[in-house]
Motif scaffolding. Structure first.
Motif, PDB file in Angstrom:
ATOM      1  N   MET A  53     -18.973  35.006   8.054  1.00 39.55           N
ATOM      2  CA  MET A  53     -18.191  33.827   8.401  1.00 39.55           C
ATOM      3  C   MET A  53     -18.166  33.607   9.912  1.00 39.55           C
ATOM      4  O   MET A  53     -17.995  32.517  10.378  1.00 39.55           O
ATOM      5  CB  MET A  53     -16.758  33.969   7.876  1.00 39.55           C
ATOM      6  N   GLY A  54     -18.345  34.664  10.664  1.00 35.78           N
ATOM      7  CA  GLY A  54     -18.296  34.543  12.110  1.00 35.78           C
ATOM      8  C   GLY A  54     -19.479  33.817  12.702  1.00 35.78           C
ATOM      9  O   GLY A  54     -19.552  33.618  13.904  1.00 35.78           O
ATOM     10  N   SER A  55     -20.422  33.418  11.855  1.00 33.09           N
ATOM     11  CA  SER A  55     -21.612  32.743  12.360  1.00 33.09           C
ATOM     12  C   SER A  55     -21.351  31.272  12.660  1.00 33.09           C
ATOM     13  O   SER A  55     -22.170  30.614  13.292  1.00 33.09           O
ATOM     14  CB  SER A  55     -22.748  32.849  11.335  1.00 33.09           C
ATOM     15  N   ILE A  56     -20.224  30.726  12.216  1.00 34.07           N
ATOM     16  CA  ILE A  56     -19.934  29.308  12.388  1.00 34.07           C
ATOM     17  C   ILE A  56     -19.469  29.033  13.818  1.00 34.07           C
ATOM     18  O   ILE A  56     -18.556  29.671  14.321  1.00 34.07           O
ATOM     19  CB  ILE A  56     -18.852  28.839  11.392  1.00 34.07           C
ATOM     20  N   LYS A  57     -20.108  28.046  14.442  1.00 30.25           N
ATOM     21  CA  LYS A  57     -19.739  27.628  15.793  1.00 30.25           C
ATOM     22  C   LYS A  57     -19.547  26.122  15.807  1.00 30.25           C
ATOM     23  O   LYS A  57     -20.328  25.380  15.208  1.00 30.25           O
ATOM     24  CB  LYS A  57     -20.805  28.035  16.809  1.00 30.25           C
ATOM     25  N   VAL A  58     -18.508  25.673  16.517  1.00 30.44           N
ATOM     26  CA  VAL A  58     -18.236  24.250  16.697  1.00 30.44           C
ATOM     27  C   VAL A  58     -18.236  23.960  18.184  1.00 30.44           C
ATOM     28  O   VAL A  58     -17.517  24.601  18.949  1.00 30.44           O
ATOM     29  CB  VAL A  58     -16.883  23.852  16.074  1.00 30.44           C
ATOM     30  N   PHE A  59     -19.037  22.981  18.608  1.00 29.26           N
ATOM     31  CA  PHE A  59     -19.154  22.619  20.020  1.00 29.26           C
ATOM     32  C   PHE A  59     -18.497  21.258  20.242  1.00 29.26           C
ATOM     33  O   PHE A  59     -18.850  20.277  19.592  1.00 29.26           O
ATOM     34  CB  PHE A  59     -20.627  22.543  20.429  1.00 29.26           C
ATOM     35  N   GLY A  60     -17.539  21.192  21.172  1.00 26.06           N
ATOM     36  CA  GLY A  60     -16.885  19.935  21.496  1.00 26.06           C
ATOM     37  C   GLY A  60     -15.438  20.148  21.868  1.00 26.06           C
ATOM     38  O   GLY A  60     -14.964  21.280  21.940  1.00 26.06           O
ATOM     39  N   LEU A  61     -14.733  19.050  22.111  1.00 28.11           N
ATOM     40  CA  LEU A  61     -13.317  19.113  22.467  1.00 28.11           C
ATOM     41  C   LEU A  61     -12.443  18.795  21.264  1.00 28.11           C
ATOM     42  O   LEU A  61     -12.741  17.872  20.495  1.00 28.11           O
ATOM     43  CB  LEU A  61     -13.003  18.116  23.578  1.00 28.11           C
ATOM     44  N   PRO A  62     -11.339  19.510  21.084  1.00 23.64           N
ATOM     45  CA  PRO A  62     -10.434  19.249  19.959  1.00 23.64           C
ATOM     46  C   PRO A  62      -9.861  17.837  19.953  1.00 23.64           C
ATOM     47  O   PRO A  62      -9.462  17.331  18.905  1.00 23.64           O
ATOM     48  CB  PRO A  62      -9.323  20.288  20.138  1.00 23.64           C
ATOM     49  N   THR A  63      -9.793  17.187  21.135  1.00 24.10           N
ATOM     50  CA  THR A  63      -9.275  15.824  21.207  1.00 24.10           C
ATOM     51  C   THR A  63     -10.246  14.803  20.622  1.00 24.10           C
ATOM     52  O   THR A  63      -9.861  13.668  20.355  1.00 24.10           O
ATOM     53  CB  THR A  63      -8.972  15.438  22.664  1.00 24.10           C
ATOM     54  N   SER A  64     -11.498  15.193  20.438  1.00 29.60           N
ATOM     55  CA  SER A  64     -12.469  14.321  19.793  1.00 29.60           C
ATOM     56  C   SER A  64     -12.073  14.122  18.338  1.00 29.60           C
ATOM     57  O   SER A  64     -11.736  15.075  17.636  1.00 29.60           O
ATOM     58  CB  SER A  64     -13.862  14.954  19.864  1.00 29.60           C
ATOM     59  N   THR A  65     -12.119  12.883  17.860  1.00 31.24           N
ATOM     60  CA  THR A  65     -11.796  12.632  16.457  1.00 31.24           C
ATOM     61  C   THR A  65     -12.769  13.358  15.541  1.00 31.24           C
ATOM     62  O   THR A  65     -12.377  13.863  14.492  1.00 31.24           O
ATOM     63  CB  THR A  65     -11.820  11.125  16.151  1.00 31.24           C
TER      64      THR A  65
END
Length: 223
Positions: A1-13
């Motif tokens: 499960m640790g392979s998941i990465k999200v790139f961006g800002l939390p304020t982005s919809t």
């Protein structure tokens, strides 16, 4: 499960939508904040008015996705060790069809007027831009018609897709939150419809969304 990465800002919809889905599924992930606003003064890209690909990149090992709704569909079907994990796309063919129908309504009918209203009602003035009253009125009328349909639907069921919380509801959270928290006119559109107001209070109080709001407060962005 640790392979998941999200790139961006939390304020982005887009990012907020994906993060909410990950929290709902209780999956481990790494958020890599990429501040696209630093040193720039332009229309916030999280409003998706300039960047049609959205403002999120999702990576799971070698698989990479860019569209937030497709990412959420992928996450919703993600295998977990807990059989009781929420079925965000429904539990059968008919339920999934209903969820997909309301997801389409969100992307094609709800988001366009919502994004325009968020920009002109909440972000134009801080950016030194005069809000366009004609655009506000047109999109206000459009969103009112959409919410009238939602109100009728929500008189018959707890949530848009049925009696369980699904992606159909989750996908509405980011823009609805900006309208509710940043604009009196936007808030009135929801609060003047009792079933929509009840629905909003219920979905916005979910722990998954509250965790996203915490992340947004940690990194609020330029406005």
């Amino acid at each position: 499960m640790g392979s998941i990465k999200v790139f961006g800002l939390p304020t982005s919809t887009d990012v907020a939508r994906v993060l909410t889905c990950l929290f709902e599924k209780e999956l481990e992930f790494q958020l890599i904040r990429i501040d696209t606003y630093k040193g720039k003064r332009k229309v916030p890209e999280f409003l998706r008015l300039q960047d049609i690909s959205g403002q999120v990149t999702f990576k799971d090992e070698e698989k990479m996705l860019l569209d937030s709704r497709e990412i959420c569909r992928y996450i919703a079907d993600y295998p977990t060790s807990e059989p009781s994990t929420k079925k965000l796309l429904g539990t059968g063919i008919l339920e999934r069809a209903s969820v997909e129908q309301w997801l389409q309504a969100e992307s094609e009918n709800f988001e366009p007027p919502s994004s325009a209203l968020v920009f002109h009602l909440a972000f134009a003035v801080p950016m030194g831009i005069n809000p366009d009253q004609a655009i506000i009125k047109t999109n206000e009328d459009q969103l009112a018609k959409v919410l009238d349909i939602y109100d009728q639907r929500l008189a018959l069921s707890e949530y848009l897709g049925g009696d369980e919380f699904t992606l159909a509801d989750l996908s509405h959270l980011p823009y609805s939150n900006y309208l509710m928290s940043r604009s009196d006119r936007g808030r009135r559109l929801f609060e003047s419809r009792k079933n929509v107001e009840r629905w909003w209070k219920k979905i916005s109080s979910r722990s998954s969304w509250l965790k996203v709001l915490e992340l947004q407060n940690e990194h609020p962005g330029p406005f």
